[in-house]
Scaffold this active site. Sequence first.
Site, PDB file in Angstrom:
ATOM      1  N   THR A 147       0.991  -0.984   0.603  1.00 53.57           N
ATOM      2  CA  THR A 147      -0.046   0.292   0.528  1.00 53.57           C
ATOM      3  C   THR A 147       1.440   1.435   0.064  1.00 53.57           C
ATOM      4  O   THR A 147       0.203   2.120  -0.372  1.00 53.57           O
ATOM      5  CB  THR A 147      -0.983   0.211   1.471  1.00 53.57           C
ATOM      6  OG1 THR A 147      -0.355   0.076   2.700  1.00 53.57           O
ATOM      7  CG2 THR A 147      -1.698  -1.286   1.231  1.00 53.57           C
ATOM      8  N   GLY A 155      18.768 -10.450   3.568  1.00 54.78           N
ATOM      9  CA  GLY A 155      17.575 -11.263   2.524  1.00 54.78           C
ATOM     10  C   GLY A 155      16.296 -11.708   3.303  1.00 54.78           C
ATOM     11  O   GLY A 155      15.381 -12.277   2.373  1.00 54.78           O
ATOM     12  N   SER A 156      15.689 -11.437   4.446  1.00 53.85           N
ATOM     13  CA  SER A 156      14.822 -11.675   4.791  1.00 53.85           C
ATOM     14  C   SER A 156      12.895 -11.155   5.313  1.00 53.85           C
ATOM     15  O   SER A 156      12.352 -11.688   5.487  1.00 53.85           O
ATOM     16  CB  SER A 156      14.614 -12.299   6.821  1.00 53.85           C
ATOM     17  OG  SER A 156      15.063 -10.851   7.318  1.00 53.85           O
ATOM     18  N   SER A 195      14.369  -6.125   6.831  1.00 52.99           N
ATOM     19  CA  SER A 195      14.973  -4.295   6.216  1.00 52.99           C
ATOM     20  C   SER A 195      16.208  -4.349   6.941  1.00 52.99           C
ATOM     21  O   SER A 195      16.155  -3.332   7.149  1.00 52.99           O
ATOM     22  CB  SER A 195      13.499  -3.468   6.834  1.00 52.99           C
ATOM     23  OG  SER A 195      12.540  -3.530   5.965  1.00 52.99           O
ATOM     24  N   SER A 196      16.386  -5.276   6.534  1.00 52.09           N
ATOM     25  CA  SER A 196      18.236  -5.221   6.694  1.00 52.09           C
ATOM     26  C   SER A 196      18.893  -3.994   5.710  1.00 52.09           C
ATOM     27  O   SER A 196      19.256  -3.207   6.479  1.00 52.09           O
ATOM     28  CB  SER A 196      19.249  -6.542   7.084  1.00 52.09           C
ATOM     29  OG  SER A 196      18.929  -7.164   5.277  1.00 52.09           O
ATOM     30  N   SER A 197      18.541  -3.523   4.350  1.00 55.33           N
ATOM     31  CA  SER A 197      19.249  -2.641   3.432  1.00 55.33           C
ATOM     32  C   SER A 197      18.424  -0.879   3.940  1.00 55.33           C
ATOM     33  O   SER A 197      19.090  -0.180   4.166  1.00 55.33           O
ATOM     34  CB  SER A 197      18.617  -3.072   2.135  1.00 55.33           C
ATOM     35  OG  SER A 197      17.374  -3.113   2.124  1.00 55.33           O
ATOM     36  N   GLU A 252      17.772   4.139  -2.063  1.00 52.13           N
ATOM     37  CA  GLU A 252      17.488   2.716  -2.856  1.00 52.13           C
ATOM     38  C   GLU A 252      16.748   3.227  -4.033  1.00 52.13           C
ATOM     39  O   GLU A 252      16.982   2.187  -5.210  1.00 52.13           O
ATOM     40  CB  GLU A 252      16.249   2.796  -1.253  1.00 52.13           C
ATOM     41  CG  GLU A 252      15.467   0.981  -1.728  1.00 52.13           C
ATOM     42  CD  GLU A 252      16.748  -0.260  -0.710  1.00 52.13           C
ATOM     43  OE1 GLU A 252      16.913   0.103  -0.529  1.00 52.13           O
ATOM     44  OE2 GLU A 252      16.767  -0.954  -1.598  1.00 52.13           O
ATOM     45  N   ASP A 278       9.586   0.920   4.808  1.00 49.10           N
ATOM     46  CA  ASP A 278      10.793   0.199   5.322  1.00 49.10           C
ATOM     47  C   ASP A 278      11.961   1.665   6.052  1.00 49.10           C
ATOM     48  O   ASP A 278      11.830   1.709   7.312  1.00 49.10           O
ATOM     49  CB  ASP A 278      11.467  -0.872   5.145  1.00 49.10           C
ATOM     50  CG  ASP A 278      10.597  -1.664   3.739  1.00 49.10           C
ATOM     51  OD1 ASP A 278       9.484  -1.202   4.410  1.00 49.10           O
ATOM     52  OD2 ASP A 278      11.436  -2.253   3.265  1.00 49.10           O
TER      53      ASP A 278
HETATM   54  C1  GLA Z   1       9.336  -4.136   1.088  1.00 49.71           C
HETATM   55  C2  GLA Z   1       9.053  -2.296   0.215  1.00 49.71           C
HETATM   56  C3  GLA Z   1       8.071  -1.614   1.148  1.00 49.71           C
HETATM   57  C4  GLA Z   1       7.034  -1.938   0.645  1.00 49.71           C
HETATM   58  C5  GLA Z   1       6.630  -3.679   1.167  1.00 49.71           C
HETATM   59  C6  GLA Z   1       5.914  -4.283   1.169  1.00 49.71           C
HETATM   60  O1  GLA Z   1       9.348  -3.644   2.000  1.00 49.71           O
HETATM   61  O2  GLA Z   1      10.928  -1.915   1.021  1.00 49.71           O
HETATM   62  O3  GLA Z   1       8.527   0.066   0.230  1.00 49.71           O
HETATM   63  O4  GLA Z   1       6.572  -1.399  -0.827  1.00 49.71           O
HETATM   64  O5  GLA Z   1       8.251  -3.976  -0.006  1.00 49.71           O
HETATM   65  O6  GLA Z   1       4.939  -3.635   1.032  1.00 49.71           O
END
Ligand code: GLA
Length: 417
Positions: A36, A125-126, A129-131, A182, A194
């Site tokens: 979303t 890579g899980s 949000s490690s990046s 990013e 994220d």
């Molecule tokens: C990744 C992206 C986010 C979001 C999600 C899906 O984590 O980095 O911005 O779009 O996918 O909700």
Amino acid sequence: MDNKNLLNAFVDKFGEGGDIRGYFAPGRVNLIGEYTDFNGGYVFPCGLTMGTYMVARKRADRKINMYSLNFEKDGVIQSSLDEFVKGLVKNWTMYPKGVMWAFEEKGYQLDCGYDILVYGNIPNGSGLSSSASLEVLTGIMLKDMNSKKDIKGMGSRNHIDGENGIEEMSLADIALIGQYAENKYVGVNCGIMDQFAVAMAKKDYAIFLDTNNLSYKYVPLNLGNYKIVIASSNKKRSLADSKYNERRSECEKALALLQTRKSIGCLCELTVADFNEIKDVIEDDVLLRRAKHVIYENERTKNAVTALKNNDIEEFGKLMNESHRSLRDDFEVTGIELDTLAEEAGKCEGVAGSRMTGAGFGGCTVSIVKDDCIDSFINQVGSVYQEKIGYCADFYVAGVGDGAHKIDLDAEVHYDK
Ligand code: GLA
């Protein structure tokens, strides 16, 4: 591992002396509101106690030396502020470099290079949000250490409404700069969820964020006798970035068609009822299902937050299950690994709800599980997963933690290895 070990590791690599500072940024798990965020909708993530740590010191020249305790074999990766060419770097340093590049692009000129040591305990890579964690971490370090405090940049937003000094940069600005890095440096057209969650998280709360205008509310995670359990599929997320970008452009195509019937700026401006009235303008079944997911998911997210505020965990879990089905059937970002984890979770005793979290295509599920059922949940889901997929899943009972902040390198704070 603790803060002192980090400092020692830094000194081992880069030598003693100077002003050495430490920082932390968490990972995040999104409870509901998937795909979303680049459609102007709601998301509901929380920060984790797992995260990424950075120890840094300024250099007298413009060199950037980076070393990760997670990638010891790579050794110290050297570069310079003058050679940030996009698209060239394909290892973990592209995230910090991308943020340094983004600072300069936005007018926040960096005055010197850095020696940097990084350590993270978010599984790579899980989909936790490690990046983004590494991006926001770099952002808070640069803001804190850059000595040209009076430099003016154009602000982090793309619409420029006057210049801001680096001192005035808020955590939300740093999140936006991370997203910019990013999008433009790394090449993934992600939304803001994220980086925002990583920057702004609050212990024991989730963030109800309206990605259309970045207004947000902290909602207490009163889960009673339930806990958040994360299951990592351990599936390598190959091609995930290109599929992610493809989903984004499908949403844009669906939006363009809907705009011929109604004046809207993004998909999530439509209610479910509005959408059903005008959806026949989308003839392509794939585009129709993509838009349907987004608009229903937005509604589900609002309802889930209301359910949580009413302590209705059962309803919250039901909405999570619906979210997973919609991501599986309409948005098509799950795959057999995530489906197995979510479906098996649904068969376990004491599970309110379960769904994939983040971008999907591998990565993790998030489940709400009763305290005294967590062990049996892990056993049951874990053994069915191993049998069906051929390798094992990893499980974490999530600690919900604070957003990015400075750390005291002399403190004895222990964290998982
Ligand atoms: C990744 C992206 C986010 C979001 C999600 C899906 O984590 O980095 O911005 O779009 O996918 O909700």
